[in-house]
Design a protein around this motif. Structure first.
Motif, short mmCIF file in Angstrom:
data_model
loop_
_atom_site.label_atom_id
_atom_site.label_comp_id
_atom_site.label_asym_id
_atom_site.label_seq_id
_atom_site.Cartn_x
_atom_site.Cartn_y
_atom_site.Cartn_z
N LYS A 92 -12.03 -48.08 95.89
CA LYS A 92 -11.04 -47.71 96.90
C LYS A 92 -9.64 -47.61 96.29
O LYS A 92 -8.72 -47.06 96.89
N THR A 97 -7.28 -44.42 96.27
CA THR A 97 -6.45 -43.90 97.35
C THR A 97 -5.84 -44.97 98.23
O THR A 97 -5.00 -44.66 99.08
N THR A 139 -10.68 -44.72 102.51
CA THR A 139 -9.51 -45.54 102.85
C THR A 139 -8.79 -45.02 104.07
O THR A 139 -7.67 -45.43 104.35
N SER A 140 -9.41 -44.12 104.84
CA SER A 140 -8.67 -43.53 105.96
C SER A 140 -8.36 -44.58 107.02
O SER A 140 -7.22 -44.67 107.51
N THR A 179 -9.83 -39.15 103.89
CA THR A 179 -9.63 -39.57 102.50
C THR A 179 -10.32 -38.55 101.61
O THR A 179 -11.50 -38.31 101.74
N THR A 182 -11.22 -37.95 97.91
CA THR A 182 -11.18 -38.82 96.74
C THR A 182 -12.40 -38.60 95.85
O THR A 182 -13.18 -37.68 96.05
N ASN A 216 -4.81 -39.39 100.79
CA ASN A 216 -5.13 -39.62 102.19
C ASN A 216 -4.33 -38.59 102.97
O ASN A 216 -3.11 -38.56 102.89
N GLY A 223 -14.11 -38.86 105.26
CA GLY A 223 -13.62 -38.65 103.91
C GLY A 223 -14.44 -37.60 103.21
O GLY A 223 -15.53 -37.23 103.65
#
Lengths: 227, 222, 332, 192, 442
Positions: free
Chosen positions: E16, E19, E171-172, E289, E291, E300, E350
């Motif tokens: 993680k 981001t 990570t949203s 996210t 990524t 993000n 994501g």
């Protein structure tokens, strides 16, 4: 009996429900040895086939006793097939078979005491050998004596052959001997395993494996032809 | 019935059911016939069967006692020995002890049957010993189902049997190695349990039978 | 932006790094110290016996299995473990035969890796034990020159071993038949008679701990076996002093090798953790029963084989309780 | 007495297991062990009949057959067949649920050689009533054990990739061989 | 609150860090957006525009078709250029509305009435939320308004807010909690009011201390909201696992969470509800996210729903050379995307671009019964045995062994050393089983 009556009797034969279809006599005989071998194909009589098969002599003795009981009882049952009422036929068959088994047991004890000792309770156990009652029920009780005899001999010999194959293999590998005569010489290290119970299961298993392999091969060949 | 022949259904009776009387008669007839045939066969084979059984015991006794000139047989009645067969028991099946007597009329040893669990199953022996000195005169295996090629050496390896002759049962012990101890026997390599079973049978035989024999001798029997 | 060379696979798209071959080869690697210690005690004979067993196993796998199964390393382990469980003086043809039997009837015929119910190495060992009871209970004395051959290693195939062996009884044999105890220090170090790789309990224990730490070995069955054997024999010892004490039982014979490397063979022990405890406790009890009351001095192999037979049954009765079904059952 | 009885029991159960060491009752051992439930149920039924047989044989030997040993085989098989019949009828009447589960296996018991074997060996070994019952229990439980284990292994193999040549019977016999080999570990028990 | 975690589960590498520290940025409008009418669980929306129509940002293009459905709104102003079948991220094609974005538009929504939630009845709130097209933003896209009105037979006592975000890479939710904690609390307030509960628990995995701190800092004084740190484990964010972690109660097999008096909502959905009652805007954009090690510039982003994946990736400077798989969602439960023309949906949490090295090794070995999957399965199934059954197609037995409880989290596949695609097998078996059952019923 006139010729005409005989023809009627011949024709009447297949009317017995469940009776085997008419066949040449030699086929009745041959079936038990090959196509319908009691041990290898029908998988009947496996208990004696493994229990006493650690020496060839045992196999021969057991086979002989079984042939004797099978033939005698088949003959008698076939002869009496019209006399025995259907309701009690199984009980009567068992009586007849048990009688012959006891006779063979007593005779063996008297004249082949050593063999009788090694076979132990497996001679009287012929009574519950499914082959014999099975043949009586499926065949002997429904056909004429000649066919019953041919069938009984075939089955008996088929049983004996299977028994001998297994016991010869086990004795040969397990002690390096056949019928007590050394085959591989004195320095052979015997595989005691083969004459012990697991060896019995293994030998039988090997036979089934070989047969399985053979039938798979045949199947593959057929498939190859079809393709 | 057989379970393997499902293909054969019960045949319907052609004459719409036989009478119960007929069924019973058939069964009774075949039953008595079978009984008769068997009784006859039994009578015919009884002699050779008994002869063989008797011979077998006799051979074993002679072997463990070194072929004595004469054999005496004593029977166990209750817990004492007697010359006569106990009532209602077959002579062959009675528990007995054989006494070997040499041509000078002296007792050379006694032979008894004894058994104990071995490696696979019971080991049954004919044990010969001299009750006076507790010395073994020999043993013979009557029944065993030990490992072929290993445990069955107690029956098939004559050198093993020979190791026991003359040993003193005070009581007998086993050892892996060769020994000169008068009451120790070398066991079979790889079959220690079976060897020990033999030793156990011998000890048991001497322990149970010596007091009985002594008691019998004290009462003046010979 | 250039269109990437996309592939499409099913979820999950991440994967733990462990693979079956990786597990197998790590176990193999962890056995190297055990092999070295056996070479230290029994010299070249130990190496030859191990190689023969491995050869038998690998050739059979190669001949009977689908191509490519050698790479997963399982046949290698079978051969290695079998070799380690044999006496150092056994004729090489027997060792190879055992390997072949174990792979053939213990694994290939069942459908290959993962399908067999019995540990193939133990099947091979049990076969040899039954087939050649004398050869497999002839224990050469440890020590001596590295290159001295112990026993008749090169006996002609299928023939009797002829040359005499300087034998020494195993600690368990000594105890069983002569009521002599061996000191625990000797047992832990391994300076006793016994099979190629089973004598040094310490080395096996360390290797096993390493594997457990790496997560390639489920510690539950070995721990439960060792604890059960210790406790059960200690209780017996307490009841009657003629029975050996717990420490002796734990460190003698093939218990350590069996518990650490054979009772953890994933294929043949229960998959559930509960089942592994059951498996371990029962194995331990059978070991004690066979060693103390049975006819054989050693029973680890048989105990594990017997419990292998019970494994599908144990699996069946120790299935995990599915999330959210406890209440449902109570409600019924 | 207790030592003797426990020796009879354990040696019959483990060392001389009816199925794995004495090769008895193999038809059912190979025939009906595809499902575990049927496996152990058949074993239980067999155990029951074995114990009943042991009692019946003791009665026969003590009161009837002493004078006519040659009728043993006939008498035993007749008694066993009738016993199975009676048991079948009794279960059908009093335990219909059990009958539905066991029904088809009950007649198979008659031709199970383990029963007749028990009758014969009980006679030759001269076992009394209690010894006979213990012997039957050991044999029956041994049978049940073998049946259950075999069935559970075979259930597992249903999802395995068994080679075609071994599918029919070959592998089953190899399994039996392996189990028999494993149970040899108990040999010599009670002799030490 | 006996447990803050659950038994079993797995620990995939989190990744993680790529981001988690990056602030949320707004992505510029692409040239064209594609709005599939099927974006949520339940019935697809009903088309309500035609080619050539001009739509403002926030105008509906599809209307809710029944209660189990929500409308779809235009996420940018522009002209409907086409209505056709278009690649859907799930691999199929679905009916979609194409909007050619009006480059000269201000992209301001039509002026609208913002409902005052305090004065609304439950039904009115539900209606407002449905009209705004709000769905669960955790990935499943379950219509949120349905959760606001649970069946009357059950008494709901706790609202659980899912901020676990246990999927690796994503990570949203994390950034939402860090940057918009007030919105989360506001949405929470609306939901608690509507559901009539006094207690709410926000579960957040311990690896997001900044999110926990932000939520604690902005916590309203008048509400009973607890922020509960959870053990870091996959699948901590699964509904039943989360409920167990928070309340210590197991949701009965085959039942909904509401049977134990709990409603679970994702933090993203709460923020969306907040948006509805704050600005009146429907759900037309979401935080995604973007990524993965195969991506040049992870970020993000606030992305308009309907943005094509290729535009999204291009905005992040494209993929690297060794990129080999693009995943819609997290790497554990997300689906690989075959066609980058597919758009971002409401449920797109994501986009992860995996490199060659990360993609599963495809060589499958036989099951060695190591039992790792049993230790991993969060619902205590026996995946090893189920996998064996699936291989020989014994579906009915699989059902008896609780196949229905499998939530396809993929933990078993993740740990399997033999690379057996267990969760794929189970998905296929579920489909096969449903077919058998329908056939049986017919």
């Amino acid at each position: 009996m006139t010729t005409e009556a005989l023809t009627t009797a011949e024709a009447a034969e297949p009317i017995v429900p469940g009776a085997p279809p008419p066949q040449p006599l030699w086929l009745d005989f041959w079936r038990g040895i090959a196509d319908d071998n009691p041990v290898m194909i029908q998988m009947l009589g496996l208990c004696p086939a493994m229990a006493i098969s650690n020496q060839l002599a045992n196999g021969l003795g057991m086979g002989a006793a079984t042939i004797f009981v099978l033939v005698c009882s088949s003959l008698l049952i076939s002869l009496l097939r019209s006399v025995i009422p259907t309701e009690v036929r199984l009980a009567t068959y068992i009586l007849i078979i048990a009688t012959f088994v006891t006779i063979s047991d007593l005779v063996m004890q008297a004249y082949f005491p050593l063999l009788s000792k090694t076979l132990g309770p497996f001679v009287p156990l012929i009574v519950v050998n499914c082959i014999i009652l099975g043949r009586a029920e499926a065949f002997a009780g429904k056909v004429k004596p000649m066919r019953a005899m041919a069938d009984a001999f075939g089955m008996g010999i088929g049983f004996t052959l299977a028994l001998c194959t297994i016991s010869a293999f086990r004795e040969l590998v397990g002690s390096g001997m056949l019928l007590g005569y050394s085959i591989f010489g004195p320095n052979y290290e015997p595989w005691v395993f083969m004459i012990m119970p697991p060896g019995g299961f293994l030998t039988m298993g090997l036979m089934f494996l070989v047969m399985g392999w053979w039938s798979e091969r045949k199947k593959a060949k057929l498939a190859g032809v079809a393709a | 019935m057989s379970g393997h022949q499902h293909g054969a259904p019960a045949a319907p009776t052609p004459d719409a059911g036989s009478s119960t009387a007929r069924l019973l008669f058939t069964l009774a007839f075949f039953g008595s016939l079978a009984g008769a045939v068997l009784a006859y066969t039994y009578q015919k084979t009884l002699t050779p069967i008994r002869k063989f059984a008797g011979e077998k015991v006799e051979i074993a006794v002679k072997e463990v006692l070194g072929s004595p000139a004469r054999l005496d047989t004593l029977f166990l009645v209750g817990d004492t020995l007697s010359r006569s067969v106990p009532a209602g028991v077959d002579k062959l099946e009675a528990v007995k002890v054989f006494i070997g007597i040499n041509d000078k009329g002296e007792r050379t040893g006694v032979a008894v049957e004894e058994a104990a669990p071995g490696f696979a199953n019971e080991v049954r022996l004919m044990v010969g010993f001299d009750p006076a000195t507790r010395a073994l005169t020999g043993f013979k295996v009557l029944a065993q189902s030990e490992t072929p090629g290993l445990g069955d050496k107690i029956q098939k390896d004559s050198s093993f049997v020979a190791r026991f002759v003359g040993k003193l049962v005070t009581p007998l012990k086993g050892d892996k190695n060769q020994t000169t101890d008068p009451s120790t026997v070398q066991t079979i390599t790889g079959a220690t349990i079976t060897s020990k079973a033999v030793i156990k049978v011998i000890n048991k035989a001497v322990d149970t039978w010596k007091p009985r024999l002594d008691a019998y001798a004290k009462e003046g029997g010979q | 932006m250039t269109a990437p060379n996309l592939i499409v696979t099913a979820s999950p798209h991440l994967k733990d790094r462990d693979t079956t071959p990786r597990i197998m080869w790590t176990v193999t690697a962890s056995l190297v110290p055990v092999v070295l210690s056996s070479a230290f005690f029994f010299g070249i004979s130990a190496i030859l016996v191990i190689l023969a067993a491995m050869l038998g196993a690998l050739l059979t796998e190669r001949a009977l299995s689908k191509p490519g199964t050698l790479q997963d390393g399982s046949a290698m382990i079978t051969g290695l473990l079998l070799g380690l469980s044999l006496p150092p003086g056994i004729p090489l043809w027997m060792a190879a035969l055992g390997g072949a039997f174990g792979i053939g009837f213990g694994k290939v015929i069942w459908g290959g890796l993962g399908q067999n119910a019995f540990n193939p190495a133990l099947i091979g060992r049990a076969f040899l034990q039954t087939a050649f009871p004398v050869a497999i209970t002839t224990w050469p004395t440890p020590g001596g020159s590295f290159f001295a051959l112990k026993g008749d290693l090169f006996a002609f195939p299928f023939m009797h071993p002829v040359s005499d062996v300087v034998t020494s009884a195993t600690p368990l044999g000594l105890f069983k038949f002569e009521q002599k105890l061996t000191s625990v220090v000797d047992l832990v170090l391994g300076t006793t008679g016994g099979s190629v790789g089973e004598t040094s309990a310490l080395v096996i224990l360390i290797c096993g701990a390493f594997l457990a730490w790496k997560g390639y070995l489920n510690w539950r069955s070995p721990v439960s076996i060792l604890v059960t054997v210790f406790v059960a024999s200690q209780v017996l010892h307490f009841l009657n002093g003629k029975y050996p004490d717990g420490l002796f039982m734990v460190f003698s014979g093939g218990l350590m090798l069996g518990a650490v490397y054979m009772a953890t063979d994933m294929v043949t022990v229960p998959t559930t953790n509960k089942g592994r405890w059951v498996f371990g406790v029962c194995t331990g009890l059978i070991v004690v029963v066979i060693r103390v009351f049975g006819g054989l001095p050693e029973g680890v192999m048989y105990a594990i084989l017997i419990m292998n037979a019970f494994t599908p049954l144990i699996n069946r009765v120790t299935q995990p309780t599915v999330f959210g079904t406890v209440k449902l059952k109570e409600a019924k | 007495m207790i030592a003797n009885l426990s020796w009879i029991f354990f040696s019959t159960l483990l060392i001389n297991n009816f199925t794995l060491a004495m090769f008895l009752g193999l038809c059912s051992f190979f025939g009906v062990t595809t499902k575990m439930d049927t496996g152990w149920r058949l074993g239980a039924a067999n155990t029951f009949v074995l114990v009943m047989t042991a009692v019946a044989v003791w009665v026969l030997n003590t009161f009837v057959l002493a004078q006519a040993p040659y009728l043993r085989t006939i008498a035993f098989i007749v008694v066993i067949a009738s016993l199975v019949q009676i048991v079948e009828m009794a279960i059908k009447k009093f335990l219909p649920v059990l009958f539905r589960e066991l029904g088809i296996y009950l007649p198979l018991i008659t031709t199970n050689c383990a029963i007749l074997y028990l009758a014969l060996t009980q006679t030759t070994r001269g076992y009394g009533l209690v010894e006979g019952i213990v012997y039957a229990l050991g044999g029956g439980l041994g049978l049940t054990l073998a049946l259950t284990l075999m069935a559970s292994i075979r259930e597992r193999l249903d999802v395995a990739d068994v080679p075609a040549m071994a599918k029919k019977m070959g592998l089953v016999l190899i399994i039996a061989s392996c189990m028999s080999m494993a149970f040899m570990g108990f040999a010599g028990m009670g002799s030490g | 609150m006996a447990f803050f975690g659950f038994a079993h589960g797995v620990h995939p590498p989190e990744e993680k860090g790529l981001t988690s520290g990056l602030p949320i940025r707004r992505m510029p409008y692409p040239a064209e957006i594609v709005l599939p009418l099927r974006q949520h669980a339940g019935k697809p929306a009903k088309l309500c525009v035609k080619v050539g129509d001009y739509v403002e940002r926030g105008d509906p293009v599809g209307l809710a078709d029944g209660y189990m459905s929500v409308p779809i709104h235009a996420s940018a102003a522009g002209r409907v250029s086409a209505i056709d079948l278009w690649p859907h991220p799930d691999g199929s094609y679905a009916q979609a509305v194409h909007i050619k974005v009006d480059t000269y538009s201000m992209q301001a929504a039509r002026p609208r009435l913002v409902p005052r939630w305090e004065g609304l009845s439950v039904d009115q709130v539900v209606k407002a939320v449905q009209d705004a097209g709000v769905v669960g933003l955790g990935g499943a896209a379950f219509p949120t308004h349905v959760k606001l009105a649970p069946p009357k037979d059950y008494k709901v006592h706790t609202l659980i807010i899912n901020g676990a975000e246990c999927e690796p890479y994503l990570t949203s939710d994390h950034r939402t909690m860090v940057e918009y904690p007030e919105r989360v609390h506001f949405g929470c307030r609306v939901m608690m009011h509507t559901l009539g509960v006094t207690k709410a628990v926000i579960g957040v995995e311990k690896n997001k201390p900044d999110a926990i701190a932000a939520l604690e800092r902005t916590k309203p004084k008048d509400l009973d909201i607890t922020i509960l740190p959870l053990t870091v484990k996959y699948p901590q964010g699964a509904e039943k696992m989360l409920i167990h972690a928070v309340t210590g109660v197991e949701v009965p097999s085959g039942k909904l969470p509401v049977t134990v008096g709990v409603v679970v909502q994702n933090v993203g959905s709460l923020a969306a509800i907040a948006e509805v009652f704050d600005t009146g805007l429907p759900l037309i954009e979401r935080i995604v996210t973007v990524t993965g090690h195969g991506l040049t510039r992870p970020a993000n982003l606030i992305v308009p729903v309907g943005t094509k994946l290729k535009d999204l990736l291009a905005y992040c400077d494209g993929v690297t050379k060794d990129a080999s798989e693009v995943i819609n969602g997290g790497p554990m439960m997300g689906m690989a995307v075959a066609n980058l023309e597919a758009p971002v949906l409401k449920g797109t949490t994501g986009i992860v671009v995996l490199t060659k090295d990360e993609v599963r090794n495809e060589k499958v070995y036989p099951c060695i019964h190591c039992g790792r999957c049993l230790d991993a399965c969060p619902v205590f199934l026996n995946p090893s045995w189920l996998g064996d059954l699936a291989r020989v197609k014994r579906y009915q037995e699989m059902a008896d062994n609780h196949l229905a409880d499998c939530m396809l989290c993929g933990s078993c596949s993740y740990v399997c050393p033999s690379n057996i695609p267990l969760s794929q097998l189970f998905q296929a078996s579920k489909v096969a089983l449903r077919r058998i059952q329908t056939a049986g019923a017919a």
